[in-house]
Design an enzyme around this catalytic site. Structure first.
Site, PDB file in Angstrom:
ATOM      1  N   ASP A  37      58.333 -30.823  29.837  1.00  0.00           N
ATOM      2  CA  ASP A  37      56.870 -30.731  30.018  1.00  0.00           C
ATOM      3  C   ASP A  37      56.238 -30.491  28.653  1.00  0.00           C
ATOM      4  OD1 ASP A  37      54.198 -30.107  31.110  1.00  0.00           O
ATOM      5  OD2 ASP A  37      55.265 -29.834  33.005  1.00  0.00           O
ATOM      6  N   VAL A  61      55.548 -37.123  27.575  1.00  0.00           N
ATOM      7  CA  VAL A  61      56.232 -38.318  28.097  1.00  0.00           C
ATOM      8  C   VAL A  61      55.613 -39.623  27.598  1.00  0.00           C
ATOM      9  CG1 VAL A  61      57.115 -37.159  30.166  1.00  0.00           C
ATOM     10  CG2 VAL A  61      54.916 -38.399  30.268  1.00  0.00           C
ATOM     11  N   TYR A 153      43.947 -44.436  37.443  1.00  0.00           N
ATOM     12  CA  TYR A 153      45.019 -43.715  38.161  1.00  0.00           C
ATOM     13  C   TYR A 153      45.639 -44.611  39.224  1.00  0.00           C
ATOM     14  CZ  TYR A 153      47.381 -40.088  40.896  1.00  0.00           C
ATOM     15  OH  TYR A 153      48.326 -39.343  41.564  1.00  0.00           O
TER      16      TYR A 153
HETATM   17  P1  NAD Z   1      49.991 -31.116  38.100  1.00  0.00           P
HETATM   18  O1  NAD Z   1      48.866 -31.417  37.198  1.00  0.00           O
HETATM   19  O2  NAD Z   1      49.925 -29.933  38.974  1.00  0.00           O
HETATM   20  O3  NAD Z   1      51.308 -31.095  37.226  1.00  0.00           O
HETATM   21  C1  NAD Z   1      51.587 -32.162  36.351  1.00  0.00           C
HETATM   22  C2  NAD Z   1      52.569 -31.692  35.304  1.00  0.00           C
HETATM   23  O4  NAD Z   1      52.770 -32.786  34.390  1.00  0.00           O
HETATM   24  C3  NAD Z   1      52.029 -30.508  34.476  1.00  0.00           C
HETATM   25  O5  NAD Z   1      53.045 -29.543  34.312  1.00  0.00           O
HETATM   26  C4  NAD Z   1      51.635 -31.159  33.169  1.00  0.00           C
HETATM   27  O6  NAD Z   1      51.733 -30.281  32.048  1.00  0.00           O
HETATM   28  C5  NAD Z   1      52.651 -32.287  33.070  1.00  0.00           C
HETATM   29  N1  NAD Z   1      52.202 -33.330  32.172  1.00  0.00           N
HETATM   30  C6  NAD Z   1      50.981 -33.928  32.115  1.00  0.00           C
HETATM   31  N2  NAD Z   1      50.939 -34.801  31.112  1.00  0.00           N
HETATM   32  C7  NAD Z   1      52.156 -34.761  30.517  1.00  0.00           C
HETATM   33  C8  NAD Z   1      52.717 -35.429  29.408  1.00  0.00           C
HETATM   34  N3  NAD Z   1      52.013 -36.320  28.691  1.00  0.00           N
HETATM   35  N4  NAD Z   1      53.995 -35.156  29.066  1.00  0.00           N
HETATM   36  C9  NAD Z   1      54.716 -34.235  29.760  1.00  0.00           C
HETATM   37  N5  NAD Z   1      54.236 -33.569  30.823  1.00  0.00           N
HETATM   38  C10 NAD Z   1      52.967 -33.831  31.190  1.00  0.00           C
HETATM   39  O7  NAD Z   1      50.245 -32.441  38.995  1.00  0.00           O
HETATM   40  P2  NAD Z   1      50.909 -32.608  40.445  1.00  0.00           P
HETATM   41  O8  NAD Z   1      49.825 -32.622  41.454  1.00  0.00           O
HETATM   42  O9  NAD Z   1      52.054 -31.670  40.610  1.00  0.00           O
HETATM   43  O10 NAD Z   1      51.413 -34.113  40.343  1.00  0.00           O
HETATM   44  C11 NAD Z   1      52.739 -34.457  40.023  1.00  0.00           C
HETATM   45  C12 NAD Z   1      52.894 -35.960  40.228  1.00  0.00           C
HETATM   46  O11 NAD Z   1      52.616 -36.300  41.593  1.00  0.00           O
HETATM   47  C13 NAD Z   1      51.933 -36.785  39.369  1.00  0.00           C
HETATM   48  O12 NAD Z   1      52.590 -37.960  38.925  1.00  0.00           O
HETATM   49  C14 NAD Z   1      50.825 -37.125  40.343  1.00  0.00           C
HETATM   50  O13 NAD Z   1      50.126 -38.285  39.979  1.00  0.00           O
HETATM   51  C15 NAD Z   1      51.609 -37.290  41.636  1.00  0.00           C
HETATM   52  N6  NAD Z   1      50.776 -37.130  42.823  1.00  0.00           N
HETATM   53  C16 NAD Z   1      50.159 -35.940  43.093  1.00  0.00           C
HETATM   54  C17 NAD Z   1      49.369 -35.838  44.232  1.00  0.00           C
HETATM   55  C18 NAD Z   1      48.671 -34.566  44.609  1.00  0.00           C
HETATM   56  O14 NAD Z   1      47.911 -34.560  45.574  1.00  0.00           O
HETATM   57  N7  NAD Z   1      48.883 -33.469  43.909  1.00  0.00           N
HETATM   58  C19 NAD Z   1      49.208 -36.927  45.088  1.00  0.00           C
HETATM   59  C20 NAD Z   1      49.839 -38.117  44.774  1.00  0.00           C
HETATM   60  C21 NAD Z   1      50.634 -38.200  43.647  1.00  0.00           C
END
Ligand code: NAD
Length: 253
Positions: A37, A61, A153
């Site tokens: 992360d 990433v 997105y």
């Molecule tokens: P979140 O924001 O709570 O956590 C995302 C994590 O990714 C964080 O720890 C952040 O620091 C890290 N991150 C962001 N950019 C980064 C980078 N450039 N390099 C390394 N780490 C990075 O998000 P979440 O809700 O837990 O989502 C996780 C995944 O699930 C994402 O791909 C999101 O698109 C997908 N998703 C989430 C939801 C939802 O409702 N929460 C729905 C559909 C899909």
């Protein structure tokens, strides 16, 4: 024996939200897990809490050298790699297409699409060396259906869906399975911040969005983590190129 005993996993974006739930569930199932992360997030605290079966490797990433170094460090620490969870993602601005800047568009693709590409690219050699493995890519219900908001997105999550199928075909002969997970509305820091940044009341949003679901509420990160554990384990050894929708029935209608 845990469902993931002996296996080594790497979770991008593993410090909070869905990624952290995956880390916790995989460690509880017997895996050793690298949390990858951004350097200034809470990844270090998470591995300090979870102990010797986890390591934190800071990386952005969207930068190939960071991702390659994190995968090398994981193999150096744990001796192998069996599971890659490409979870790191950002939402991007909620603007219509004609108001978006190129930089806004590019940043979302850099993290959500290129991040998955870099992770997969650099994981293939150690997964082959392990005799096969499982790659799990976090897409979204908005990689399956459209919505009139956050265009970069939704485009990125559609790309992740088909990258998963392409890689499933490319690496099946190596016994590397590649699947996508499509979460619906999951309550995480990303969602809470997004609602607040739009001037909304997070708790009210949580109730109102929850009521739109056939199951009557939003999901929580563990709902996704259980799917990740299944796709990571040998229980899913005949599953590749599939789309696991975890959305409380939201997209059934
Ligand atoms: P979140 O924001 O709570 O956590 C995302 C994590 O990714 C964080 O720890 C952040 O620091 C890290 N991150 C962001 N950019 C980064 C980078 N450039 N390099 C390394 N780490 C990075 O998000 P979440 O809700 O837990 O989502 C996780 C995944 O699930 C994402 O791909 C999101 O698109 C997908 N998703 C989430 C939801 C939802 O409702 N929460 C729905 C559909 C899909």
């Amino acid at each position: 024996m845990g469902r993931l005993s002996g296996k080594v996993a790497l979770v991008t974006g593993g410090a909070v939200g869905i990624g952290a739930a995956c880390v916790r569930r995989m460690v509880a199932a017997g895996a050793r897990v690298a949390v990858v992360d951004l350097p200034d997030g809470p990844g270090r605290q998470l591995v300090a809490e979870l102990g010797e079966d986890t390591r934190f490797f800071p990386a952005d990433v969207s930068l190939e050298a960071d991702v390659a170094a994190a995968i090398t460090a994981t193999v150096a620490a744990f001796g192998r790699l069996d599971i890659l969870v490409n979870n790191a993602g950002i939402a991007g601005p909620n603007k219509p297409t004609h108001e978006l800047t190129e930089a806004e568009w590019d940043r979302v693709q850099a993290v959500n699409v290129k991040g998955v590409f870099f992770g997969t690219k650099h994981a293939i050699a150690p997964l082959r060396a392990a005799g096969g493995g499982s790659i799990i890519n976090l897409s979204s219900i908005y990689g399956l259906v459209g919505a009139p908001d956050v265009p970069p997105y939704h485009a990125s999550k559609g790309a992740v869906r088909l990258m998963s199928k392409t890689d499933a075909l490319l690496y099946a002969a190596d016994r590397i399975r590649v699947n996508s997970i499509h979460p619906g509305f999951i309550w995480t820091p990303m969602v809470e911040q997004h609602v607040a940044s739009m001037g909304g009341d997070p708790e009210q949003h949580r109730r109102e969005v929850g009521a739109l679901h056939p199951l009557g509420h939003m999901g929580d990160p563990d709902d996704i983590a259980w799917g990740v554990v299944y796709l990571a384990s040998d229980e899913s050894k005949f599953v590749t190129g599939s789309e696991l929708v975890i959305d409380g029935g939201y997209t059934c209608r």
